[in-house]
Design a protein around this motif. Structure first.
Motif, PDB file in Angstrom:
ATOM      1  N   LEU A  71      32.581  31.981  62.345  1.00 42.56           N
ATOM      2  CA  LEU A  71      31.420  31.189  61.952  1.00 42.56           C
ATOM      3  C   LEU A  71      30.156  31.817  62.522  1.00 42.56           C
ATOM      4  CD1 LEU A  71      32.727  27.541  62.575  1.00 42.56           C
ATOM      5  CD2 LEU A  71      32.764  28.841  60.433  1.00 42.56           C
ATOM      6  N   SER A  72      29.034  31.512  61.907  1.00 42.51           N
ATOM      7  CA  SER A  72      27.765  31.984  62.462  1.00 42.51           C
ATOM      8  C   SER A  72      27.449  31.190  63.727  1.00 42.51           C
ATOM      9  CB  SER A  72      26.649  31.807  61.430  1.00 42.51           C
ATOM     10  OG  SER A  72      26.389  30.421  61.229  1.00 42.51           O
ATOM     11  N   ARG A  73      26.425  31.599  64.441  1.00 40.69           N
ATOM     12  CA  ARG A  73      26.041  30.885  65.666  1.00 40.69           C
ATOM     13  C   ARG A  73      25.675  29.432  65.356  1.00 40.69           C
ATOM     14  NH1 ARG A  73      24.193  36.162  66.592  1.00 40.69           N
ATOM     15  NH2 ARG A  73      24.858  37.023  68.623  1.00 40.69           N
ATOM     16  N   LYS A 122      13.898  31.858  63.071  1.00 43.33           N
ATOM     17  CA  LYS A 122      15.300  31.884  63.498  1.00 43.33           C
ATOM     18  C   LYS A 122      15.607  30.758  64.475  1.00 43.33           C
ATOM     19  CE  LYS A 122      18.675  35.137  65.419  1.00 43.33           C
ATOM     20  NZ  LYS A 122      18.863  36.502  65.979  1.00 43.33           N
ATOM     21  N   ASP A 160      21.303  33.237  71.203  1.00 42.82           N
ATOM     22  CA  ASP A 160      21.106  34.462  70.429  1.00 42.82           C
ATOM     23  C   ASP A 160      21.742  35.675  71.096  1.00 42.82           C
ATOM     24  OD1 ASP A 160      19.780  33.353  68.346  1.00 42.82           O
ATOM     25  OD2 ASP A 160      17.762  33.840  69.054  1.00 42.82           O
ATOM     26  N   GLU A 193      26.492  27.631  62.644  1.00 42.35           N
ATOM     27  CA  GLU A 193      27.659  26.913  62.130  1.00 42.35           C
ATOM     28  C   GLU A 193      28.609  26.512  63.252  1.00 42.35           C
ATOM     29  OE1 GLU A 193      27.972  29.003  57.677  1.00 42.35           O
ATOM     30  OE2 GLU A 193      29.096  29.813  59.384  1.00 42.35           O
ATOM     31  N   ASP A 211      28.084  35.751  71.844  1.00 42.33           N
ATOM     32  CA  ASP A 211      28.801  35.709  70.573  1.00 42.33           C
ATOM     33  C   ASP A 211      28.830  34.272  70.033  1.00 42.33           C
ATOM     34  OD1 ASP A 211      29.324  38.381  71.054  1.00 42.33           O
ATOM     35  OD2 ASP A 211      31.354  38.015  71.843  1.00 42.33           O
ATOM     36  N   PRO A 212      29.028  34.121  68.709  1.00 43.70           N
ATOM     37  CA  PRO A 212      29.223  32.766  68.173  1.00 43.70           C
ATOM     38  C   PRO A 212      30.391  32.085  68.882  1.00 43.70           C
ATOM     39  CG  PRO A 212      28.902  34.335  66.384  1.00 43.70           C
ATOM     40  CD  PRO A 212      29.021  35.144  67.643  1.00 43.70           C
TER      41      PRO A 212
END
Length: 499
Positions: free
Chosen positions: A320-322, A104, A311, A324, A314-315
């Motif tokens: 969007l993901s973290r 990850k 991690d 992205e 929040d994004p």
């Protein structure tokens, strides 16, 4: 009595007088010859190995004048001691990583690592499987040395802190050439490499420097230290200091078995070496939970160097993901790394709006006039690392999220960024974040008709060579109600952020 005892011998008196005169003549000749030798040796240094010539009677003697000695020889020309500008190859990164989280966390490293440019090592506890293609996008990967010989007695921590604390020393032992700085971070730390160089360029790498920042949590700093560089936010150590640390670190570690983490062990060794922390506010530990909007939307006037604990929060871009979201933020870095998330604010006096711009990230439009003194304080969109702590648990000033329904900000997040070659400016398009807003009874204009904010800006790579100052923001005319145009750039003479 003999009458002839004291009678002078005939001719003796004249002989004695002649001998006396001869002896005096020899003394005079000796004194002249000695003076000649002394003078010649003082004034003919270049001829010391040559035989001395007797002086003729016509030569004029001058004794050396000790009150006015000859001038000393000119000093040698000074050597050029000005170091060459700091470059990426002069910095070695040491990344502390865990094999259990590697799949990850490696994605964060890929975001900022530049193959063939950046130098450094990822230090893991165990071997991991990496494809050949993926290895080209990552630093060199090594296994940390055995730390079983060291004592560790902290019941709340983990022994991995011992190996992580030795990352700088183990990176130094690799013998990389031309290294001036060692920069340490975690596998979930994202660096803005250009700003790392900008910050370190201010300091003499030949001196002892320990550079970083403290935690956002006042409680964390009380438990550990305000004088400690937090490792997740990253810190930098100059090469000569790293050498001193490497010589004594193992014995230093043995003296502090009860410490919790790796960064407080580094701090303990720095204290023994007598080197204080040089604080740079662009290193961010981010000991917080929740939404980073308040922090990223009101960044201090300093280069953004690092982001950590990605991690946990929040994004940074909704939807969007973290990874992205960070990719989008780093797209702005490619256009103007020195200005990333730098805050500026302006006012639309006709509509009675306050506008805050975090360049490359978000634009906030609020009804009513909010003073610059308030706008530069982060809003508490995030939670303290210690969840029971209130706003007094932060190590900096904050302001509450607006409770009045009319003052909830309208958010416009960056959606695209391009460069206009003809106008030589960066065009950023910020799109409105779709979220509900409570009913407002104010009769002033509402930003709810806005869909897009376009921010125009020119790159300013030299901004940190000048004294720190916020950019100024200006509202530009627009023919469409749904679009607002803003200009962000250097302030003109006499320009202020007036209400």
């Amino acid at each position: 009595m003999n009458p002839t005892a004291h009678r002078p011998v005939p001719g003796f008196t004249s002989l004695r007088s002649a001998a006396t005169c001869f002896f005096i003549s020899l003394l005079l000749l000796y004194s002249i010859y000695s003076s000649t030798f002394i003078i010649n040796t003082k004034h003919d240094d270049d001829n010391l190995n040559c035989p001395l010539q007797p002086l003729s009677a016509k030569q004029n003697f001058q004794r050396p004048d000790h009150n006015n000695p000859a001038p000393p020889p000119p000093p040698p020309p000074p050597r050029n001691t000005t170091p060459s500008p700091l470059e990426i190859r002069h910095v070695a990164f040491g990344i502390a990583a865990s094999s259990s989280l590697w799949n990850k966390r490696k994605e964060y490293i890929k975001l900022w690592w530049r193959p063939e440019e950046t130098r450094g090592v990822v230090w893991l506890d165990k071997k991991v499987t990496i494809s050949e293609e993926e290895s080209k996008k990552l630093p060199d990967i090594r296994i940390s040395g055995n730390t079983s010989k060291f004592n560790y007695s902290n019941k709340q921590g983990r022994r991995s802190a011992l190996r992580i604390s030795r990352v700088v020393s183990e990176t130094l032992r690799m013998g990389m050439k031309e290294v001036r700085w060692f920069v340490m971070g975690d596998d979930d730390t994202v660096f803005v490499v250009e700003n790392v160089l900008r910050v370190l360029s201010k300091y003499d790498h030949n001196q002892f420097y320990y550079i970083g920042s403290s935690s956002e949590s006042h409680v964390q700093n009380i438990f550990f230290s305000y004088a400690m560089a937090y490792g997740g936010g990253g810190f930098a150590i100059s090469y000569p200091l790293a050498k001193e640390l490497e010589r004594m670190q193992d014995s230093c570690i043995q003296r502090y078995p009860g410490l919790y983490g790796s960064d407080d062990r580094i701090h303990a060794c720095m204290a023994e070496l007598g080197v204080p922390l040089t604080k740079e506010p662009g290193f961010h530990q981010y000991d917080v939970y929740g939404n980073l909007l308040g922090l990223l939307g009101a960044h201090p006037v300093a280069p953004l160097v690092s982001l950590h604990h990605l991690d946990v929060v929040d994004p940074i871009f909704p939807g969007l993901s973290r990874v992205e979201g960070l990719q989008r933020l780093l797209e702005s870095v490619e256009q103007d790394s020195s200005s990333i998330i730098q805050q500026s604010f302006c006012y639309d006096k006709d509509k009675y709006w306050s506008i805050s711009v975090s360049w490359g990230y978000v634009v906030q439009v609020m009804r009513g006039i909010i003073s610059p003194r308030e706008l530069e304080m982060p809003t508490r969109t995030f939670l303290n690392w210690y969840k029971r702590a209130d706003y007094k648990g932060y190590a900096f000033n904050t302001r509450p999220v607006a409770r009045h329904p009319c003052q909830k900000p309208f958010l416009f997040y960056l959606s695209s960024l391009t460069y206009d070659d003809k106008r030589r400016q960066i065009v950023g398009v910020y799109s409105r974040h779709n979220e509900s807003h409570p009913y407002c009874r104010w009769k002033s204009d509402s930003p709810d008709k806005l869909n897009t904010v376009i921010v125009l800006k020119r790159s300013d790579g030299d901004r940190w060579l000048r004294s720190p100052r916020r950019d100024c923001c200006r509202v530009l005319p627009s023919r469409r109600v749904s679009v607002m145009y803003l200009w962000v750039g250097n302030c003109r003479s006499g320009e202020i952020n007036e209400l």
